[in-house]
Write an enzyme that holds these catalytic residues in place. Sequence first.
Site, PDB file in Angstrom:
ATOM      1  N   LYS A 190       0.816  -1.217   0.000  1.00 59.26           N
ATOM      2  CA  LYS A 190       0.000   0.000   0.000  1.00 59.26           C
ATOM      3  C   LYS A 190       0.857   1.278   0.000  1.00 59.26           C
ATOM      4  CE  LYS A 190      -4.087  -1.959   0.004  1.00 59.26           C
ATOM      5  NZ  LYS A 190      -3.805  -3.377  -0.253  1.00 59.26           N
TER       6      LYS A 190
HETATM    7  C1  LIG Z   1      -9.793  -2.090  -1.557  1.00 55.96           C
HETATM    8  C2  LIG Z   1      -9.234  -2.783  -0.364  1.00 55.96           C
HETATM    9  N1  LIG Z   1      -9.888  -2.692   0.807  1.00 55.96           N
HETATM   10  C3  LIG Z   1      -9.421  -3.286   1.919  1.00 55.96           C
HETATM   11  C4  LIG Z   1      -8.269  -4.023   1.905  1.00 55.96           C
HETATM   12  C5  LIG Z   1      -7.820  -4.697   3.161  1.00 55.96           C
HETATM   13  O1  LIG Z   1      -6.626  -4.182   3.659  1.00 55.96           O
HETATM   14  P1  LIG Z   1      -5.823  -4.947   4.794  1.00 55.96           P
HETATM   15  O2  LIG Z   1      -4.970  -5.979   4.114  1.00 55.96           O
HETATM   16  O3  LIG Z   1      -5.003  -3.877   5.465  1.00 55.96           O
HETATM   17  O4  LIG Z   1      -6.807  -5.549   5.728  1.00 55.96           O
HETATM   18  C6  LIG Z   1      -7.541  -4.143   0.716  1.00 55.96           C
HETATM   19  C7  LIG Z   1      -6.298  -4.922   0.718  1.00 55.96           C
HETATM   20  O5  LIG Z   1      -5.709  -5.283  -0.248  1.00 55.96           O
HETATM   21  C8  LIG Z   1      -8.040  -3.515  -0.443  1.00 55.96           C
HETATM   22  O6  LIG Z   1      -7.392  -3.608  -1.615  1.00 55.96           O
END
Ligand SMILES: Cc1ncc(COP(=O)(O)O)c(C=O)c1O
Length: 393
Positions: A190
């Site tokens: 990210k």
């Molecule tokens: C659009 C979106 N929302 C939420 C998430 C979830 O993030 P996390 O891995 O920090 O829980 C991701 C992860 O890839 C994502 O791409």
Amino acid sequence: MNRNTDFIPFAKPSLGKEEENAVISVLRSNWLTTGNIALEFERQFREYVGSKHAIAVNSATAGLHLSLEAVGIRRGDKVITSPFTFAATAEVVRYLDAEPLFVDIEESTGNIDVDILDKTTRKNRRIKAIIPVHFAGNPCKMDRIMDIARAHSIAVIEDSAHAFPVRTGKEDRFAGTIGEAGVFSFYVTKPITTGEGGMVVTDDDNIYGRILRMRLHGIDRDVFRRYTNRRASWMYDVVAPGYKYNLTDIAAAIGLVQLEKAKRFLERRREIARSYIKRLSPYDFLTLPRYSNESAWHLFVILLNLERISISRERFVDELLKRGIGVSVHFIPLHMMTYYRKRYSFKPEDFPASYRRYMRSISIPIYPDLSEKDVQYISQSIIDIGKRFYRPH
Ligand SMILES: Cc1ncc(COP(=O)(O)O)c(C=O)c1O
């Protein structure tokens, strides 16, 4: 074009000595879990984005779950999101026994289609929340979404996992700070990373209070204060069956350094996006994203114009891999995944824009450490493959 160097990974975090030193100093402090460093990360993050509160969590998934819980989502409620997202966005709705209500996307951006959203909210009275996903870091049409949500008293929880640190809308606010709550991800790919981690931001004191409690077992006071405030006692109370979603100081220490570098990272991502657009825009077998300073450029997605090439997207991906280029596809729409397909009897064409976009998408490398030489090689490889399998008019 031949290239004898190493494989170019699809994604790579940008980490340096500063992050190493920050982690070592936490290790030496002996306070590894949530403490002063996590509090400082929250303080600096909320100042950065201009929100009243920021709550550090161990993933964006946790943050989305806590946010929905805090705005009162419960069994049978409907929560709108688009199927063009990662599993996390919809699974958190199911955690609460509520039902995701998918609204299709604009094929050109991958973001929720606000006209369909408008119609859907007029028809269904059980909708309690909307989770707009800022796909690839490009913010959704938040002014329209907020107008629609306010007209029906629906909460907006922004999935800002991809969108940091960028501003949008008529008030020029940071993406993630416009809805009732917004959630950022610090997963390793990210815009900034803590390995795993996330942040919820909100201006609402009630949402903040509820998330703070539910983040750590429904305890009325966080453990750190219990042990460091001399006047505080060992006494605590559990006021709700909460979760274990706190962020460690080890992760927060990395986050503080990354936060400082965030603007520089964004600048480099913008440069790469501009370079790809310049190099690839002459070719009619591709559709490219429109350049925008509002986007965090978390992903750079090329869309194949399948009528102009004689191979499938899968074969195009294989050709890139053969040339040593890591790629991915964002996203395989959720309505095509076994769980959602079976539970709601979805067919691929039920969300035609998501389906069409998915069939033509390839995400190519974009991250601060990607060199201009790599950008040139990746672009040239795409051009070579496109020319080799070109299907003229
Ligand atoms: C659009 C979106 N929302 C939420 C998430 C979830 O993030 P996390 O891995 O920090 O829980 C991701 C992860 O890839 C994502 O791409």
